[in-house]
Motif scaffolding. Structure first.
Motif, PDB file in Angstrom:
ATOM      1  N   SER A  62       0.826  -1.206   0.000  1.00  0.00           N
ATOM      2  CA  SER A  62       0.000   0.000   0.000  1.00  0.00           C
ATOM      3  C   SER A  62       0.862   1.258   0.000  1.00  0.00           C
ATOM      4  CB  SER A  62      -0.939   0.005   1.213  1.00  0.00           C
ATOM      5  OG  SER A  62      -0.196  -0.025   2.416  1.00  0.00           O
ATOM      6  N   SER A  63       0.530   2.197  -0.879  1.00  0.00           N
ATOM      7  CA  SER A  63       1.304   3.431  -0.985  1.00  0.00           C
ATOM      8  C   SER A  63       0.373   4.626  -1.127  1.00  0.00           C
ATOM      9  CB  SER A  63       2.262   3.369  -2.177  1.00  0.00           C
ATOM     10  OG  SER A  63       1.547   3.235  -3.391  1.00  0.00           O
ATOM     11  N   TRP A  64       0.906   5.778  -0.754  1.00  0.00           N
ATOM     12  CA  TRP A  64       0.184   7.054  -0.798  1.00  0.00           C
ATOM     13  C   TRP A  64       1.100   8.044  -1.488  1.00  0.00           C
ATOM     14  CZ3 TRP A  64      -0.968  10.469   4.087  1.00  0.00           C
ATOM     15  CH2 TRP A  64      -2.055  11.319   3.823  1.00  0.00           C
ATOM     16  N   VAL A  65       0.643   8.637  -2.573  1.00  0.00           N
ATOM     17  CA  VAL A  65       1.485   9.530  -3.368  1.00  0.00           C
ATOM     18  C   VAL A  65       0.952  10.955  -3.264  1.00  0.00           C
ATOM     19  CG1 VAL A  65       2.514   9.959  -5.623  1.00  0.00           C
ATOM     20  CG2 VAL A  65       1.921   7.620  -4.957  1.00  0.00           C
ATOM     21  N   ILE A  66       1.794  11.853  -2.762  1.00  0.00           N
ATOM     22  CA  ILE A  66       1.416  13.258  -2.588  1.00  0.00           C
ATOM     23  C   ILE A  66       2.401  14.128  -3.358  1.00  0.00           C
ATOM     24  CG2 ILE A  66       1.044  15.120  -0.924  1.00  0.00           C
ATOM     25  CD1 ILE A  66       0.480  13.052   1.201  1.00  0.00           C
ATOM     26  N   GLU A  67       1.871  15.159  -3.993  1.00  0.00           N
ATOM     27  CA  GLU A  67       2.715  16.051  -4.787  1.00  0.00           C
ATOM     28  C   GLU A  67       2.664  17.478  -4.257  1.00  0.00           C
ATOM     29  OE1 GLU A  67       3.433  15.682  -9.221  1.00  0.00           O
ATOM     30  OE2 GLU A  67       1.909  17.259  -9.167  1.00  0.00           O
ATOM     31  N   GLU A  68       3.834  18.069  -4.110  1.00  0.00           N
ATOM     32  CA  GLU A  68       3.950  19.462  -3.668  1.00  0.00           C
ATOM     33  C   GLU A  68       3.881  20.391  -4.874  1.00  0.00           C
ATOM     34  OE1 GLU A  68       7.739  22.023  -2.302  1.00  0.00           O
ATOM     35  OE2 GLU A  68       7.164  20.470  -0.857  1.00  0.00           O
ATOM     36  N   PRO A  69       3.036  21.434  -4.822  1.00  0.00           N
ATOM     37  CA  PRO A  69       2.952  22.346  -5.967  1.00  0.00           C
ATOM     38  C   PRO A  69       4.202  23.202  -6.102  1.00  0.00           C
ATOM     39  CG  PRO A  69       1.683  23.207  -4.127  1.00  0.00           C
ATOM     40  CD  PRO A  69       2.144  21.829  -3.721  1.00  0.00           C
ATOM     41  N   SER A  70       4.574  23.482  -7.329  1.00  0.00           N
ATOM     42  CA  SER A  70       5.664  24.409  -7.623  1.00  0.00           C
ATOM     43  C   SER A  70       5.063  25.502  -8.504  1.00  0.00           C
ATOM     44  CB  SER A  70       6.814  23.695  -8.344  1.00  0.00           C
ATOM     45  OG  SER A  70       7.300  22.614  -7.578  1.00  0.00           O
ATOM     46  N   TYR A  71       4.618  26.599  -7.889  1.00  0.00           N
ATOM     47  CA  TYR A  71       3.829  27.586  -8.607  1.00  0.00           C
ATOM     48  C   TYR A  71       4.615  28.337  -9.672  1.00  0.00           C
ATOM     49  CZ  TYR A  71       0.289  26.659  -5.090  1.00  0.00           C
ATOM     50  OH  TYR A  71      -0.640  26.033  -4.289  1.00  0.00           O
ATOM     51  N   GLU A  72       5.930  28.296  -9.595  1.00  0.00           N
ATOM     52  CA  GLU A  72       6.744  28.945 -10.618  1.00  0.00           C
ATOM     53  C   GLU A  72       7.062  27.995 -11.765  1.00  0.00           C
ATOM     54  OE1 GLU A  72       7.431  32.185 -10.409  1.00  0.00           O
ATOM     55  OE2 GLU A  72       6.307  32.207  -8.537  1.00  0.00           O
ATOM     56  N   SER A  73       6.607  26.766 -11.668  1.00  0.00           N
ATOM     57  CA  SER A  73       6.938  25.744 -12.654  1.00  0.00           C
ATOM     58  C   SER A  73       5.831  25.602 -13.686  1.00  0.00           C
ATOM     59  CB  SER A  73       7.162  24.400 -11.950  1.00  0.00           C
ATOM     60  OG  SER A  73       7.232  23.350 -12.888  1.00  0.00           O
ATOM     61  N   ASN A  74       6.224  25.290 -14.914  1.00  0.00           N
ATOM     62  CA  ASN A  74       5.255  25.033 -15.977  1.00  0.00           C
ATOM     63  C   ASN A  74       5.023  23.539 -16.196  1.00  0.00           C
ATOM     64  OD1 ASN A  74       4.845  27.783 -16.662  1.00  0.00           O
ATOM     65  ND2 ASN A  74       6.768  27.793 -17.822  1.00  0.00           N
ATOM     66  N   TYR A  75       5.665  22.719 -15.362  1.00  0.00           N
ATOM     67  CA  TYR A  75       5.490  21.282 -15.511  1.00  0.00           C
ATOM     68  C   TYR A  75       4.109  20.870 -15.011  1.00  0.00           C
ATOM     69  CZ  TYR A  75      10.445  21.187 -16.518  1.00  0.00           C
ATOM     70  OH  TYR A  75      11.664  21.415 -17.092  1.00  0.00           O
ATOM     71  N   PRO A  76       3.506  19.844 -15.619  1.00  0.00           N
ATOM     72  CA  PRO A  76       2.126  19.464 -15.284  1.00  0.00           C
ATOM     73  C   PRO A  76       2.011  18.799 -13.924  1.00  0.00           C
ATOM     74  CG  PRO A  76       3.092  17.851 -16.754  1.00  0.00           C
ATOM     75  CD  PRO A  76       4.091  18.960 -16.638  1.00  0.00           C
ATOM     76  N   ARG A  77       0.794  18.736 -13.434  1.00  0.00           N
ATOM     77  CA  ARG A  77       0.499  18.018 -12.201  1.00  0.00           C
ATOM     78  C   ARG A  77       0.247  16.553 -12.547  1.00  0.00           C
ATOM     79  NH1 ARG A  77      -1.069  21.255  -7.392  1.00  0.00           N
ATOM     80  NH2 ARG A  77      -0.964  23.407  -8.065  1.00  0.00           N
ATOM     81  N   ARG A  78       0.577  15.691 -11.595  1.00  0.00           N
ATOM     82  CA  ARG A  78       0.224  14.283 -11.753  1.00  0.00           C
ATOM     83  C   ARG A  78      -1.144  14.019 -11.133  1.00  0.00           C
ATOM     84  NH1 ARG A  78       4.687  11.218  -8.737  1.00  0.00           N
ATOM     85  NH2 ARG A  78       4.736  13.148  -7.538  1.00  0.00           N
ATOM     86  N   LYS A  79      -1.741  12.908 -11.493  1.00  0.00           N
ATOM     87  CA  LYS A  79      -3.052  12.537 -10.949  1.00  0.00           C
ATOM     88  C   LYS A  79      -2.854  11.823  -9.616  1.00  0.00           C
ATOM     89  CE  LYS A  79      -5.297  12.240 -15.468  1.00  0.00           C
ATOM     90  NZ  LYS A  79      -6.036  11.378 -16.435  1.00  0.00           N
ATOM     91  N   VAL A  80      -2.387  12.604  -8.654  1.00  0.00           N
ATOM     92  CA  VAL A  80      -2.127  12.094  -7.306  1.00  0.00           C
ATOM     93  C   VAL A  80      -2.696  13.104  -6.311  1.00  0.00           C
ATOM     94  CG1 VAL A  80      -0.050  10.852  -8.025  1.00  0.00           C
ATOM     95  CG2 VAL A  80       0.145  13.217  -7.219  1.00  0.00           C
ATOM     96  N   VAL A  81      -2.503  12.869  -5.023  1.00  0.00           N
ATOM     97  CA  VAL A  81      -2.974  13.796  -3.999  1.00  0.00           C
ATOM     98  C   VAL A  81      -2.151  15.083  -4.067  1.00  0.00           C
ATOM     99  CG1 VAL A  81      -3.242  14.174  -1.522  1.00  0.00           C
ATOM    100  CG2 VAL A  81      -3.737  11.917  -2.509  1.00  0.00           C
ATOM    101  N   GLN A  82      -2.829  16.221  -4.118  1.00  0.00           N
ATOM    102  CA  GLN A  82      -2.148  17.506  -4.192  1.00  0.00           C
ATOM    103  C   GLN A  82      -2.045  18.138  -2.805  1.00  0.00           C
ATOM    104  OE1 GLN A  82      -0.636  18.537  -6.908  1.00  0.00           O
ATOM    105  NE2 GLN A  82      -1.394  16.795  -8.112  1.00  0.00           N
ATOM    106  N   PHE A  83      -0.915  18.797  -2.538  1.00  0.00           N
ATOM    107  CA  PHE A  83      -0.554  19.276  -1.202  1.00  0.00           C
ATOM    108  C   PHE A  83      -0.883  20.755  -0.973  1.00  0.00           C
ATOM    109  CE2 PHE A  83       2.789  19.923   2.195  1.00  0.00           C
ATOM    110  CZ  PHE A  83       2.316  18.948   3.070  1.00  0.00           C
ATOM    111  N   ASP A  84      -1.539  21.409  -1.938  1.00  0.00           N
ATOM    112  CA  ASP A  84      -1.716  22.866  -1.921  1.00  0.00           C
ATOM    113  C   ASP A  84      -2.291  23.396  -0.607  1.00  0.00           C
ATOM    114  OD1 ASP A  84      -1.864  21.695  -4.646  1.00  0.00           O
ATOM    115  OD2 ASP A  84      -1.893  23.790  -5.278  1.00  0.00           O
ATOM    116  N   PHE A  85      -3.378  22.805  -0.144  1.00  0.00           N
ATOM    117  CA  PHE A  85      -4.058  23.300   1.050  1.00  0.00           C
ATOM    118  C   PHE A  85      -3.151  23.203   2.280  1.00  0.00           C
ATOM    119  CE2 PHE A  85      -6.792  22.064   4.747  1.00  0.00           C
ATOM    120  CZ  PHE A  85      -7.265  23.343   5.016  1.00  0.00           C
ATOM    121  N   ILE A  86      -2.500  22.061   2.453  1.00  0.00           N
ATOM    122  CA  ILE A  86      -1.611  21.878   3.611  1.00  0.00           C
ATOM    123  C   ILE A  86      -0.412  22.814   3.515  1.00  0.00           C
ATOM    124  CG2 ILE A  86      -0.206  20.219   4.890  1.00  0.00           C
ATOM    125  CD1 ILE A  86      -3.196  19.702   5.065  1.00  0.00           C
ATOM    126  N   LEU A  87       0.115  22.997   2.313  1.00  0.00           N
ATOM    127  CA  LEU A  87       1.266  23.892   2.133  1.00  0.00           C
ATOM    128  C   LEU A  87       0.925  25.310   2.566  1.00  0.00           C
ATOM    129  CD1 LEU A  87       4.150  24.372   1.093  1.00  0.00           C
ATOM    130  CD2 LEU A  87       3.184  24.753  -1.185  1.00  0.00           C
TER     131      LEU A  87
END
Length: 366
Positions: A62-87
């Protein structure tokens, strides 16, 4: 940070808010956490950590994948849990709480953990040491591993402070997962902490071959905000001199992924034998004859394809000459000894980038 108000970022923020506030968090063996700006693969994926996730899931771990946003980046988001609110909560609490950075992060992790992370995690895999102290606060008993993403060298501030281990690593009891024995040896020579706190996990590399018809010289550039204006100016002057001294060759320039107009492109393009490409780095390396740089992880990527590298600046050449023991030669000598150097750089590369060790990885997380 203001970019969070852009429509696509607001979408991910509210998605993150709904997830962390209203979704039950299950226990997991492994938590993968990495910033968005690592989504640089040909298919816009995080090619460093993707194989580890796939192996883990294939074995039913079992795994949990979370991604940290990089607002200065143009790279796409993955279809995983996004960390924006916690950040956003973390950034706010950093301004409110007192204490040194690591201490504050532990407190923030303990507080937010009780509210939003009421689950168990045994192993945490992160990149670029991002949110290490926060997750140590959330999961005090978990094992934390930082998976290498670039070149490790003596003097790298993320891995050493003089001859000491950075507090971020030591106080959080972090183990470093490295690509090869060469990098592990470098760490061990820095401090004995790394003897027991580093493992050679290897790296997944797609099998690529060089296009034998390539004749251009690819130059990977290092103009970023990491340098002072004076350093960027020196790099530009060194580059211009290198091009002028080798005017009988065609040069293709490739900017660093984090280039943000630190220099004027027109200064480089005033030469008729120079052009700039937007093509993926892997494609550029396959189609060049020689790679040139001031310093870059691209030296390793080129060597994987048996493409020799030439250094156009001495800004950080000591690292490659004395630490990595790279076979450094002038452009003319590299062309003269080309076939022999192809074999030499390939063997050199294999000491630093070993195949991904699936058996060891599963031993770690099972």
């Amino acid at each position: 940070m203001w970019r969070i108000i852009l429509p696509h970022n607001l979408f991910y923020f509210f998605k993150s808010f709904l997830y962390f506030c209203f979704t039950r968090k299950n226990d997991h063996k492994v938590l993968f956490y990495s910033p968005q700006h690592f989504n640089r693969g040909v298919l816009r994926t995080n090619d460093f950590i993707k194989p580890l996730i796939e192996i883990t899931e294939a074995k039913g771990i079992s795994s949990w994948v979370i991604e940290e946003p990089s607002y200065e980046s143009n790279y796409p988001r993955r279809k995983v849990v996004q960390f924006d609110f916690i950040l956003l909560l973390i950034i706010f609490l950093r301004k409110v709480l007192k204490g040194d950075f690591i201490e504050k992060e532990h407190k923030i992790g303990q507080f937010l953990g009780r509210v939003f992370f009421r689950n168990k995690i045994e192993h945490i895999i992160i990149q670029s040491q991002s949110m290490v102290s926060f997750f140590r606060g959330v999961y005090p008993n978990a094992k934390i591993y930082d998976y290498q993403h670039g070149v490790i060298y003596k003097g790298h501030p993320a891995y050493c402070e003089s001859k000491n281990v950075p507090e971020l690593i030591k106080r959080n009891n972090v183990c470093i997962l490295v690509f090869g024995s060469g990098f592990k040896k470098l760490l061990e020579n820095i401090n004995s902490y790394y003897i027991e706190h580093s493992l050679v996990i290897g790296v997944n590399k797609e099998k690529c071959t060089q296009n034998l018809n390539g004749e251009n010289i690819l130059i990977t550039l290092q103009f970023t905000e990491d340098h002072t204006p004076e350093e960027n100016k020196k790099l530009l002057e060194d580059l211009q001199l290198f091009i002028q001294e080798n005017s009988n060759h065609q040069f293709v320039l490739k900017h660093h992924p984090r280039f943000n107009n630190e220099i004027n492109n027109e200064e480089m393009l005033k030469h008729t034998n120079v052009s700039i490409t937007q093509k993926p780095l892997a494609e550029c390396l396959r189609n060049c004859k020689i790679h040139s740089t001031a310093y870059s992880t691209s030296v390793f990527e080129a060597a994987a394809l048996k493409v020799p590298s030439v250094f156009y600046s001495d800004l950080k050449i000591e690292i490659y000459k004395n630490q990595f023991i790279y076979p450094i030669n002038t452009l003319n000598d590299t062309l003269r000894m080309y076939n022999d150097l192809q074999i030499e750089v390939e063997n050199w590369y294999k000491n630093y980038y070993e195949p991904l060790n699936e058996t060891l990885w599963l031993k770690i997380v099972q």
